[in-house]
Design a protein around this motif. Structure first.
Motif, PDB file in Angstrom:
ATOM      1  N   ALA A 279      81.925   0.076  79.441  1.00 27.83           N
ATOM      2  CA  ALA A 279      81.629   0.583  80.782  1.00 27.83           C
ATOM      3  C   ALA A 279      81.571   2.104  80.740  1.00 27.83           C
ATOM      4  O   ALA A 279      81.822   2.709  79.704  1.00 27.83           O
ATOM      5  CB  ALA A 279      82.705   0.110  81.752  1.00 27.83           C
ATOM      6  N   TRP A 280      81.238   2.682  81.896  1.00 27.72           N
ATOM      7  CA  TRP A 280      81.076   4.135  81.939  1.00 27.72           C
ATOM      8  C   TRP A 280      82.340   4.860  81.494  1.00 27.72           C
ATOM      9  O   TRP A 280      82.247   5.942  80.926  1.00 27.72           O
ATOM     10  CB  TRP A 280      80.674   4.587  83.348  1.00 27.72           C
ATOM     11  N   ASP A 281      83.536   4.283  81.740  1.00 29.28           N
ATOM     12  CA  ASP A 281      84.751   5.022  81.397  1.00 29.28           C
ATOM     13  C   ASP A 281      84.961   5.168  79.890  1.00 29.28           C
ATOM     14  O   ASP A 281      85.726   6.009  79.440  1.00 29.28           O
ATOM     15  CB  ASP A 281      86.000   4.388  82.058  1.00 29.28           C
ATOM     16  N   SER A 282      84.280   4.325  79.080  1.00 29.22           N
ATOM     17  CA  SER A 282      84.388   4.553  77.640  1.00 29.22           C
ATOM     18  C   SER A 282      83.235   5.428  77.135  1.00 29.22           C
ATOM     19  O   SER A 282      83.257   5.908  76.014  1.00 29.22           O
ATOM     20  CB  SER A 282      84.431   3.226  76.870  1.00 29.22           C
ATOM     21  N   VAL A 283      82.229   5.623  77.998  1.00 32.18           N
ATOM     22  CA  VAL A 283      81.083   6.448  77.609  1.00 32.18           C
ATOM     23  C   VAL A 283      81.380   7.922  77.841  1.00 32.18           C
ATOM     24  O   VAL A 283      81.054   8.782  77.013  1.00 32.18           O
ATOM     25  CB  VAL A 283      79.826   6.033  78.412  1.00 32.18           C
ATOM     26  N   LEU A 284      82.037   8.199  78.974  1.00 28.02           N
ATOM     27  CA  LEU A 284      82.210   9.598  79.373  1.00 28.02           C
ATOM     28  C   LEU A 284      82.954  10.462  78.356  1.00 28.02           C
ATOM     29  O   LEU A 284      82.479  11.551  78.034  1.00 28.02           O
ATOM     30  CB  LEU A 284      82.902   9.663  80.740  1.00 28.02           C
TER      31      LEU A 284
END
Lengths: 273, 361
Positions: free
Chosen positions: B219-224
Motif C-alpha cells: 500500500a501507499w504507506d510502504s511506498v512513501l
C-alpha cells in the motif's frame, strides 16, 4: 633574468610501507621547466618517491614541500590544481571514451553545478590537441593502441592544467616506437608548454636520451643526480644496477648510450669506457 | 604559468562525443543515446504499470485504468486502481529503481561487474531482521509493533555497518569489503535458517514469502518511505556522481584528481546501502535486479559504467515486467522474487561464462 625556483621539493623525506622504510631521509629539488628521470633497479624506491611527491603516501618523517608548504597538510583538491600524476598502469572501466576520460582531469576545477563549462571544454580540447588525440575523443580506450592509450591518460593529467607532471613509468608495456612517441610528447610539453616533468623510467637509454636531469637511486637514497652526460659512468651503472656496461656516445643525440656487456663477463668489472 | 593550457587563437574545436548542456552557471554533458534510452525506459515502465493495474481479482480493461488515471472513472474503479493496484505498481517501480541504482554504484565502487549490494550483507541482514521479528516477535509483543519492514531495515543497515567496520583497516578497499560482506551475509543466512527451523508452520510460511521478495498487497504507506529515500539520493547525485567517476579510475588516480578516496567510498557505499536497504524493507530481497540492471543498462547505452539513474530506470522496468509475468504466467500468482531469480540465475551464469572467456582470451 631571475632563476626560477623549484616548486616541489623533498625535505629529508622518509617514506615507509607498513613499518618498512623504503625511502630514507631524502632531499631533492625538482628542477623547474625540465624533464627529470628517476632510475634505479627494482625496489630501489623510485616509484615510492614519486608516490610521496604526489601525496599518495604520507611521509613517516620529513616533508614534501609544494611552493614551500608541506603537501600533506594541504587539501587534496588544492594539491590537484598544481600537481598532475599519471599512476603506473592506470585502469579505466570498460567502454570509457577518450573524451570522457580526459574530461575527468577537470575535476579539481569543477563544482556541483559546473561539470562542463566552456573553459573545461577549451582545456580538454587543447590537451587532446597537444597529444594529437582530438580525433580519437569519442573512441573507446580499449580500441586504442598502447601508445595512444598512454597519450590519452597523459591528456587527462594535462587537462588538470598543472605546471608539474609526475609520470610513473609512462612507457611500461609499450614497444619502442610507442615509447619514443610518448617521450617525444613529454619533450614537447617541456619545450612548447613549459611543463616540469618528473618521471620514473625503467629504460636507462631512454632516460639518458630524454632527461635533462637524471636521478639514480639505490636503497631509497639518491646516489647521483645531474645531466646524463655528466653523471652516467660505467662505475655508476655497476653501483646502481650491478650492471657491467660500456658507455658510448649516442650518434643521434650525443647523449651516453648504455651497452651492457652481459653474459659470462657480467660478473667482472668492466674496462673504463 | 596559466591555470591550464593557454586559450589562444580562434575558437577551439569541440570535443567529439561530449555535447555541452549549459544554463547559466550550471553546465554538464548530455549524451543523445542516454537520453533516448532513459525516455524509452520511462515509457516502458509507464506501460507496464498501466498493464499491471488491469490485472487482479477484479480485472479492468486498460481503457478504464487510463480513464481513472486521467481523473475520471467510476467510484469502484477508482478505489481499485488508486488504492490497490497503483501502490503496488509504484512499489515495484521504486524497488527496481533503488536496486538498479544501488547495483550500479556497488559495481563501480567494487570495480567488478559481478558485485551487488548483497555483497555488503544487505539481503542477508534484512532477512535475518525480518525473520527474527516474525518468529520471535509473536503476534502482539513489543517487537511486533515494529513491523516487518522496519525490522528488515534495521537488519540490513546493521549488517552493512558491521561489514564496513570490520573491513576498515586504514581505510576501505573494495575487495576487502566484498570478502567481509560475503562472510557477514553467510552469518545472516545461517541465523535466518536457524530461526526458520524453530518457527511454527504459520510463521515459517510468512517468513518464506517475505524472503522470496513480493510486491503483493503493498500500500501507499510502504511506498512513501522508499520514495523519500530515492528522492534524497537523487538530490545528492551531484555530490557523488563526480566521485564515482573519479574512483572508477582507481584510488591513486582519484586522489591525484583531488578526491578524498575514503570520503568518496563512504558516501557511495552509504548511498548504495540506503537504497538497497530501503528497497529490501519494502518488498523483501528481490533477487538479481541489482546485479542485472546495471549490466543491461550498460549494454543499452554502449558506454562505460552506466550512470546510476539509467541503471535505476532499467531496474524499474525489470521489476515491473517480472511482477506482471509473476501474476500472469501461471494460474496462481507468484512472488516477483521467484521470477527475477528464475530469469536472473541464467543471466548470472552467462556473465560468469563471459567473464571467464574474457580472462582466458
Amino acid at each position: 633574468m631571475i632563476q626560477p625556483s623549484s616548486r616541489l621539493q623533498a625535505d629529508r623525506l622518509t617514506l615507509s610501507y607498513g613499518g618498512t622504510e623504503i625511502v630514507g631521509g631524502l632531499s631533492f629539488e625538482v628542477p623547474p621547466g625540465m624533464i627529470t628521470a628517476v632510475v634505479g633497479s627494482n625496489g630501489c624506491g623510485k616509484s615510492t618517491l614519486l608516490r610521496g611527491l604526489a601525496r599518495l603516501l604520507r611521509p613517516s618523517a620529513g616533508a614534501v614541500l609544494l611552493d614551500g608548504k608541506a603537501i600533506d597538510r594541504m587539501p587534496t583538491r588544492e594539491v590537484a590544481r598544481h600537481l598532475g600524476l599519471l599512476p603506473q598502469a592506470p585502469s579505466a572501466p570498460e567502454g570509457l571514451t577518450v573524451g570522457d576520460l580526459v574530461a575527468r582531469g577537470r575535476q579539481p576545477h569543477q563544482s556541483w553545478l559546473r561539470q562542463w563549462s566552456p573553459e573545461d571544454e577549451d582545456v580538454v580540447a587543447q590537451a587532446l590537441c597537444w597529444t594529437d588525440m582530438l580525433d580519437s575523443a569519442d573512441r573507446r580506450l580499449e580500441d586504442l593502441s598502447g601508445g595512444q592509450r598512454q597519450r590519452a591518460w597523459i591528456s587527462m593529467a594535462l587537462a588538470q592544467g598543472t605546471d608539474l607532471l609526475l609520470l610513473d613509468e609512462p612507457t611500461t608495456y609499450l614497444d619502442l616506437a610507442h615509447a619514443v612517441d610518448v617521450l617525444d610528447l613529454v619533450e614537447r610539453l617541456r619545450d612548447d608548454h613549459g611543463r616540469t616533468v618528473v618521471m620514473v623510467l625503467h629504460d636507462l637509454n631512454l632516460a639518458a636520451r630524454y632527461a635533462d636531469v637524471l636521478v639514480a637511486m639505490k636503497d631509497g637514497r639518491i646516489l647521483a643526480q645531474g645531466h646524463p652526460g655528466d653523471i652516467l659512468t660505467s662505475e655508476l651503472l655497476f653501483e646502481v644496477f650491478g650492471l657491467s656496461a660500456r658507455l658510448i656516445e649516442d650518434p643521434v643525440s650525443g647523449r651516453p648510450l648504455v651497452v651492457p656487456l652481459g653474459g659470462s663477463r657480467a660478473a667482472r668489472r668492466p674496462a673504463p669506457a | 604559468m596559466s591555470a591550464g593550457p593557454a586559450r589562444a587563437g580562434p575558437a577551439r574545436p569541440a570535443v567529439p562525443g561530449r555535447n555541452p548542456l549549459r544554463i547559466g552557471p550550471v553546465s554538464g554533458v548530455w549524451h543523445p543515446r542516454t537520453a533516448a534510452v532513459c525516455a524509452a525506459l520511462l515509457l516502458v515502465s509507464a506501460v507496464l504499470m498501466c498493464l499491471g493495474a488491469t490485472r487482479g481479482d477484479f480485472p479492468l480493461p486498460l481503457t478504464d485504468v487510463l480513464r481513472v488515471l486521467g481523473g475520471g472513472g467510476e467510484e469502484l474503479d477508482r478505489v481499485v486502481v488508486l488504492e490497490l493496484r497503483l501502490p503496488r505498481a509504484a512499489a515495484g517501480a521504486l524497488v527496481g529503481f533503488a536496486l538498479g541504482m544501488a547495483g550500479a554504484i556497488t559495481q563501480a565502487v567494487a570495480r567488478n561487474p559481478l558485485a551487488s549490494p548483497d555483497l555488503l550483507g544487505i539481503s542477508a541482514g534484512a532477512g535475518a531482521g525480518a525473520v527474527t521479528l516474525i518468529v520471535l516477535g509473536g503476534a502482539a509483543g513489543p517487537l511486533a509493533l515494529l513491523g516487518v519492514p522496519a525490522a528488515a531495515l534495521v537488519g540490513a543497515l546493521g549488517a552493512a555497518l558491521l561489514v564496513y567496520l570490520l573491513a576498515w583497516r586504514d581505510g576501505i578497499d573494495g575487495l576487502r569489503l566484498a570478502l567481509i560482506g560475503l562472510a557477514i551475509a553467510g552469518l545472516g543466512t545461517s541465523l535466518t535458517t536457524y530461526l526458520l527451523l524453530r518457527a511454527n508452520l504459520t510463521e515459517a510460511t510468512q517468513a518464506t514469502v517475505w524472503l522470496t521478495g513480493s510486491l503483493n498487497g503493498r500500500a501507499w504507506d510502504s511506498v512513501l518511505p522508499l520514495a523519500v529515500v530515492v528522492l534524497a539520493v537523487l538530490a545528492a547525485a551531484p555530490v557523488f556522481g563526480p566521485r564515482l567517476a573519479a574512483l572508477q579510475l582507481g584510488y591513486d588516480t582519484a586522489r591525484s584528481l583531488g578526491r578524498r578516496v575514503q570520503l568518496g567510498m563512504a558516501l557511495l557505499v552509504a548511498a548504495a546501502v540506503v537504497l538497497a536497504a530501503g528497497a529490501t524493507a519494502a518488498a523483501g530481497p528481490v533477487a538479481f535486479v541489482a546485479l542485472a540492471a546495471p549490466q543491461i543498462a550498460l549494454r543499452l547505452l554502449g558506454r562505460a559504467a552506466p550512470p546510476p539513474v539509467t541503471a535505476g530506470l532499467t531496474g524499474a522496468a525489470l521489476v515491473l515486467a517480472a511482477d506482471l509475468l509473476a501474476r500472469t504466467a501461471l494460474p496462481v500468482e507468484l512472488p516477483v522474487g521467484i521470477v527475477t531469480a528464475a530469469l536472473g540465475a541464467p543471466y548470472l551464469i552467462h556473465l560468469l561464462v563471459a567473464a571467464n572467456r574474457r580472462s582466458n582470451a
